[in-house]
Design an enzyme around this catalytic site. Structure first.
Site, PDB file in Angstrom:
ATOM      1  N   GLY A  45       0.786  -1.243   0.000  1.00 25.04           N
ATOM      2  CA  GLY A  45       0.000   0.000   0.000  1.00 25.04           C
ATOM      3  C   GLY A  45       0.805   1.274   0.000  1.00 25.04           C
ATOM      4  N   ARG A 282     -11.359  -0.894   9.493  1.00 29.37           N
ATOM      5  CA  ARG A 282     -11.067  -2.337   9.425  1.00 29.37           C
ATOM      6  C   ARG A 282     -11.689  -3.112  10.585  1.00 29.37           C
ATOM      7  NH1 ARG A 282      -4.653  -2.234   7.547  1.00 29.37           N
ATOM      8  NH2 ARG A 282      -5.108  -1.248   5.568  1.00 29.37           N
ATOM      9  N   SER A 378       3.441   1.691   9.365  1.00 34.13           N
ATOM     10  CA  SER A 378       4.372   0.693   9.913  1.00 34.13           C
ATOM     11  C   SER A 378       5.692   0.674   9.158  1.00 34.13           C
ATOM     12  CB  SER A 378       3.746  -0.703   9.957  1.00 34.13           C
ATOM     13  OG  SER A 378       2.947  -0.915   8.848  1.00 34.13           O
TER      14      SER A 378
HETATM   15  C1  LIG Z   1       0.384  -8.286   3.211  1.00 37.20           C
HETATM   16  C2  LIG Z   1       0.946  -7.130   3.997  1.00 37.20           C
HETATM   17  C3  LIG Z   1       0.881  -5.860   3.465  1.00 37.20           C
HETATM   18  C4  LIG Z   1       1.410  -4.774   4.190  1.00 37.20           C
HETATM   19  N1  LIG Z   1       1.345  -3.516   3.632  1.00 37.20           N
HETATM   20  C5  LIG Z   1       1.854  -2.472   4.315  1.00 37.20           C
HETATM   21  C6  LIG Z   1       1.838  -1.164   3.746  1.00 37.20           C
HETATM   22  O1  LIG Z   1       1.387  -0.960   2.626  1.00 37.20           O
HETATM   23  N2  LIG Z   1       2.362  -0.136   4.468  1.00 37.20           N
HETATM   24  C7  LIG Z   1       2.884  -0.310   5.723  1.00 37.20           C
HETATM   25  O2  LIG Z   1       3.324   0.668   6.329  1.00 37.20           O
HETATM   26  N3  LIG Z   1       2.928  -1.547   6.269  1.00 37.20           N
HETATM   27  C8  LIG Z   1       2.441  -2.624   5.605  1.00 37.20           C
HETATM   28  N4  LIG Z   1       2.503  -3.875   6.170  1.00 37.20           N
HETATM   29  C9  LIG Z   1       3.234  -4.059   7.437  1.00 37.20           C
HETATM   30  C10 LIG Z   1       4.756  -3.973   7.184  1.00 37.20           C
HETATM   31  O3  LIG Z   1       5.056  -4.690   6.009  1.00 37.20           O
HETATM   32  C11 LIG Z   1       5.569  -4.545   8.339  1.00 37.20           C
HETATM   33  O4  LIG Z   1       5.130  -4.019   9.557  1.00 37.20           O
HETATM   34  C12 LIG Z   1       7.055  -4.201   8.188  1.00 37.20           C
HETATM   35  O5  LIG Z   1       7.503  -4.528   6.895  1.00 37.20           O
HETATM   36  C13 LIG Z   1       7.861  -4.933   9.234  1.00 37.20           C
HETATM   37  O6  LIG Z   1       9.233  -4.792   8.974  1.00 37.20           O
HETATM   38  P1  LIG Z   1      10.289  -5.442   9.980  1.00 37.20           P
HETATM   39  O7  LIG Z   1      11.622  -5.133   9.438  1.00 37.20           O
HETATM   40  O8  LIG Z   1       9.956  -5.052  11.360  1.00 37.20           O
HETATM   41  O9  LIG Z   1       9.992  -7.005   9.904  1.00 37.20           O
HETATM   42  P2  LIG Z   1      10.120  -8.089   8.725  1.00 37.20           P
HETATM   43  O10 LIG Z   1      10.159  -7.503   7.385  1.00 37.20           O
HETATM   44  O11 LIG Z   1       9.035  -9.062   9.024  1.00 37.20           O
HETATM   45  O12 LIG Z   1      11.531  -8.748   8.987  1.00 37.20           O
HETATM   46  C14 LIG Z   1      11.764  -9.592  10.086  1.00 37.20           C
HETATM   47  C15 LIG Z   1      13.116 -10.251   9.930  1.00 37.20           C
HETATM   48  O13 LIG Z   1      13.411 -11.002  11.097  1.00 37.20           O
HETATM   49  C16 LIG Z   1      13.779 -12.329  10.735  1.00 37.20           C
HETATM   50  N5  LIG Z   1      13.455 -13.208  11.868  1.00 37.20           N
HETATM   51  C17 LIG Z   1      12.248 -13.542  12.355  1.00 37.20           C
HETATM   52  N6  LIG Z   1      12.386 -14.362  13.415  1.00 37.20           N
HETATM   53  C18 LIG Z   1      13.707 -14.525  13.612  1.00 37.20           C
HETATM   54  C19 LIG Z   1      14.482 -15.246  14.563  1.00 37.20           C
HETATM   55  N7  LIG Z   1      13.924 -15.986  15.528  1.00 37.20           N
HETATM   56  N8  LIG Z   1      15.833 -15.188  14.465  1.00 37.20           N
HETATM   57  C20 LIG Z   1      16.434 -14.456  13.490  1.00 37.20           C
HETATM   58  N9  LIG Z   1      15.741 -13.736  12.576  1.00 37.20           N
HETATM   59  C21 LIG Z   1      14.399 -13.781  12.639  1.00 37.20           C
HETATM   60  C22 LIG Z   1      13.007 -12.592   9.466  1.00 37.20           C
HETATM   61  O14 LIG Z   1      13.536 -13.671   8.727  1.00 37.20           O
HETATM   62  C23 LIG Z   1      13.209 -11.227   8.770  1.00 37.20           C
HETATM   63  O15 LIG Z   1      14.491 -11.151   8.201  1.00 37.20           O
HETATM   64  C24 LIG Z   1       1.975  -4.969   5.468  1.00 37.20           C
HETATM   65  C25 LIG Z   1       2.025  -6.264   6.006  1.00 37.20           C
HETATM   66  C26 LIG Z   1       1.521  -7.330   5.280  1.00 37.20           C
HETATM   67  C27 LIG Z   1       1.575  -8.692   5.885  1.00 37.20           C
END
Ligand SMILES: Cc1cc2nc3c(=O)[nH]c(=O)nc-3n(C[C@H](O)[C@H](O)[C@H](O)COP(=O)(O)OP(=O)(O)OC[C@H]3O[C@@H](n4cnc5c(N)ncnc54)[C@H](O)[C@@H]3O)c2cc1C
Length: 544
Positions: A45, A282, A378
Site C-alpha cells: 500500500g 477495518r 508501519s
Molecule cells: C500483506 C501485507 C501488506 C502490508 N502492507 C503495508 C503497507 O502498505 N504499508 C505499511 O506501512 N505496512 C504494511 N505492512 C506491514 C509492514 O510490512 C511490516 O510491519 C514491516 O515490513 C515490518 O518490517 P520489519 O523489518 O519489522 O519485519 P520483517 O520484514 O518481518 O523482517 C523480520 C526479519 O526477522 C527475521 N526473523 C524472524 N524471526 C527470527 C528469529 N527468531 N531469528 C532471526 N531472525 C528472525 C526474518 O527472517 C526477517 O528477516 C503490510 C504487512 C503485510 C503482511
C-alpha cells in the site's frame, strides 16, 4: 570499533545496519533467510509522509493527530511526534538510495489515503512499495558490506540473549549450516524480528515472524507491551500457504460485501451504515463480517472490466492465480485475518528494551501505533525506529570488558543437544498447530473473559507438555527450541487481553463493549518468578 548485532534483516534490520555503519560502527546482520524473503517485501500500500509539496491543508500536525486518534489515544505523543516529523526526510532518503515512488504524468508524487487519514499522504511504488524499499536497502547494505562495515549472516536464528548483570552483551545464534549454537558478543544488540504471525498459523504475513525472539527475551527479563492489540484485515482470501490480502482499494473502487440468504444477496454493511458502509474502518468491518456467521463475498463484477484492469490489476491477477477466480465475473470469498501487531517488546523513546543495551525496532517493538495502526505507518515506524536505535547506540558509552560466556554457552549447547538426541513421539509442530487454533479462537475479533481464561489454561497445558517432550528430529532444531519462547509470547498476549477490561482500538471485549478512559494506559506484561504479571502502565502509555 563498536560492535552491533542486529537480528532480523527486513526493513527495520537493514535500516538500522546502514545507519550504524554510517555512524562508524561494525554490524553483524543475522537472519535465517535473505532480506528479499522478509515480510517487508509484502507491503504494497505505501508509506506515510508529509512532504513540502503535500496535499493542501495537510501538515505534520495532522499526521500526528491522525496517528494518535487512529491508535485510540494510547500511543505516546512524544514518540509519534518524532515519527511524523521525520517522515519527509525518510522519504527523501529512500528516493536517494533508489526507491522509485509513483509519480503522475507531470512528475508530481502520487499519494493515496488509507483509512483514518485526514489527507492523502501515503506514497507508493505501484503495488510494490515493500519490494522496492527492500531492493534499495539491500543495495545499501551491500555497499557497506563491501566497505567491511556490515557482515551478513544467513541461516542464523536467534536463540537467547547473553546477559551479564542485567546487561545484554550479545546473543546466542543457532546456525543451521553447522547445526550448533554460536555466541556473538556485541556492545549493542538490536532485535528486528517482525511481528508474531506464527502464533496464529496462517495470516496475511510471514510465518517466519513467530514472536519467538520477543517471547524469549521476555523470559529473560524484557517486558512486552500492548499485546492484545492485533489488527485484523477484513478482506483476505484463503490459499494453501497463507491468507492473501485483498486490498482496501477494492472497496475504495466501489466493491460491495454481501452474504447470501435464501439465494438473495444481503449487503449487510450498506443496510446498517448506509452507502459508505463497505468503507467503515477495518475493525468495524471485521466485526460485522464475523457477526453475520456466514460466508461473506466481495463483489466488483458490476464494474466495467476496463476499470478493473486499469485500477485493480494486482487483485485480479492474485485471485486468478491462487484461486482461479475472475473478479470481472464472480465475487471473491473473503474473511478477516490477523494482519498486524501493534504490541511487542516495550521500548523507550530511544528504542531500548528493558534489558540494557538491547534495542528493538520494526514490528517487533511496540511504540508508535497505540491500540490500532494506520495503514502506511508501519513501514515508516520500521525505518524511523531503526535509525533512532542506531543513533542511541552511537551516543552511548559501553563497558570495555569482554565477559567470558563460555560456561553459559556450553550449558545451553548441552541442553539443546540432549533434547535433539532422540525423536519425539509428540512432534513440536503439533503443539504449534494446536497453539494456532487456540490463538485464533480465543484472540479472535471478539473476545470475552471465559474464552481468554480457557485460552490461558490451554497454553499453560502446552507449556507443561513442551517442557517434557524430546525434540522432533524431522524438522529444523529451531522449530523445536523456539516452542519455549513462542508459548511465552502467546501466554503473555492472552494475559494482556484478559487484563484489559474495556474495548479500545483493535481489542473488542463483548463483556466490556465500551471504551473506559480509566484504562487509557498501555498494558505492560512482565515474567516474574514464573508468573505473567500485567499492569496498565501510565509511563509506557505517555512517554514511550
Ligand atoms: C500483506 C501485507 C501488506 C502490508 N502492507 C503495508 C503497507 O502498505 N504499508 C505499511 O506501512 N505496512 C504494511 N505492512 C506491514 C509492514 O510490512 C511490516 O510491519 C514491516 O515490513 C515490518 O518490517 P520489519 O523489518 O519489522 O519485519 P520483517 O520484514 O518481518 O523482517 C523480520 C526479519 O526477522 C527475521 N526473523 C524472524 N524471526 C527470527 C528469529 N527468531 N531469528 C532471526 N531472525 C528472525 C526474518 O527472517 C526477517 O528477516 C503490510 C504487512 C503485510 C503482511
Amino acid at each position: 570499533m563498536r560492535e552491533v548485532l542486529i537480528i532480523g534483516s527486513g526493513i527495520a534490520g537493514m535500516a538500522c545496519a546502514i545507519r550504524c555503519a554510517e555512524l562508524g560502527m561494525h554490524v553483524t546482520l543475522a537472519s535465517p533467510y535473505p532480506s528479499e524473503r522478509a515480510q517487508s517485501v509484502m507491503a504494497a500500500g505505501g508509506i506515510n509522509a508529509v512532504t513540502a509539496d503535500c496535499e493542501p491543508g495537510d501538515s505534520v500536525a495532522c499526521h500526528i493527530a491522525d496517528t494518535l486518534r487512529g491508535g485510540a489515544d494510547l500511543a505516546g505523543e512524544q514518540a509519534v511526534a518524532g515519527l511524523c516529523a521525520h517522515a519527509g526526510e525518510i522519504l527523501q532518503y529512500l528516493e536517494q538510495i533508489g526507491t522509485v515512488f509513483s509519480v503522475d504524468a507531470a512528475g508530481r508524487p502520487m499519494r493515496r489515503a488509507f483509512g483514518g487519514q485526514s489527507h492523502k499522504r501515503t506514497h507508493y511504488c505501484g503495488a510494490g512499495t515493500g519490494k522496492l524499499m527492500v531492493s534499495a536497502l539491500v543495495m545499501e547494505v551491500r555497499r557497506w558490506e563491501a566497505a567491511g562495515r556490515v557482515q551478513r549472516r544467513l541461516r542464523c536464528t536467534f536463540h537467547s540473549a547473553l546477559l551479564r548483570d542485567g546487561v545484554c552483551r550479545g546473543a546466542l545464534l543457532f546456525d543451521e549450516a553447522t547445526r550448533s549454537l554460536e555466541p556473538v558478543c556485541a556492545d549493542a544488540t538490536v532485535i528486528a524480528t517482525g511481528g508474531q504471525n506464527g502464533l496464529f498459523g496462517k495470516t496475511t504475513g510471514s510465518a517466519l515472524c513467530d514472536g519467538y525472539a520477543a517471547g524469549m527475551l521476555f523470559l529473560q527479563g524484557a517486558e512486552l507491551k500492548n499485546l492484545e492489540f492485533i489488527q485484523y484485515h477484513p478482506t483476505t482470501l484463503e490459499t494453501a500457504q497463507k491468507r492473501m490480502l485483498i486490498s482496501e482499494a477494492v472497496r475504495g473502487e466501489g466493491g460491495r460485501l454481501f452474504y447470501l440468504e435464501n439465494g438473495e444477496r444481503v449487503y449487510f454493511l450498506e443496510d446498517k451504515y448506509g452507502p459508505g458502509g463497505n468503507l467503515m474502518t477495518r475493525d468495524v468491518v471485521s466485526r460485522e463480517m464475523e457477526a453475520t456467521g456466514r460466508d461473506v463475498f466481495l463483489d466488483v463484477s458490476f464494474l466495467d472490466a476496463g476499470v478493473i484492469d486499469a485500477r485493480l490489476p494486482e487483485v485480479r491477477d492474485l485471485c486468478l492465480k491462487y484461486r482461479g477466480i475472475d473478479i470481472r465475473r464472480e465475487p471473491i470469498p473473503v474473511a478477516p485475518s490477523v494482519h498486524f501487531f501493534m504490541g511487542g517488546l516495550a521500548v523507550g523513546l530511544n528504542h531500548e528494551t528493558g534489558l540494557r543495551n538491547c534495542f528493538a525496532a520494526g514490528e517487533c517493538a511496540s511504540i508508535y501505533h497505540g491500540a490500532n495502526r494506520l495503514g502506511g505507518n508501519s513501514l515508516l515506524g520500521a525505518m524511523y525506529g531503526a535509525r533512532v536505535a542506531a543513533e542511541a547506540i552511537a551516543g552511548r558509552a559501553f563497558p570495555e570488558d569482554r565477559p567470558d560466556f563460555s560456561k553459559q554457552v556450553e550449558a545451553r549447547r548441552a541442553a539443546l543437544e540432549e533434547k535433539l538426541a532422540s525423536q519425539s513421539p509428540f512432534p513440536a509442530m503439533y503443539i504449534r498447530d494446536m497453539l494456532a487454533v487456540t490463538m485464533r479462537e480465543k484472540l479472535g475479533i471478539v473476545r470475552d473473559e471465559a474464552g481468554l481464561r480457557q485460552g490461558i489454561a490451554d497454553v499453560d497445558y502446552d507449556i507443561a507438555v513442551a517442557e517434557q517432550i524430546k525434540y522432533d528430529s524431522s524438522v529444523s532444531p529451531y522449530f523445536n527450541y523456539s516452542l519455549t519462547g513462542i508459548l511465552a509470547a502467546a501466554r503473555a498476549t492472552l494475559s494482556c487481553a484478559l487484563a484489559r477490561r474495556e474495548s479500545r482500538g483493535a481489542h473488542y471485549r463483548c463483556d466490556f463493549p465500551e471504551r473506559d478512559e480509566a484504562q487509557r494506559f498501555a498494558s505492560v506484561v512482565a515474567y516474574e518468578g514464573g508468573a505473567y504479571r500485567v499492569r496498565l502502565d501510565r509511563e509506557h502509555a505517555y512517554e514511550s
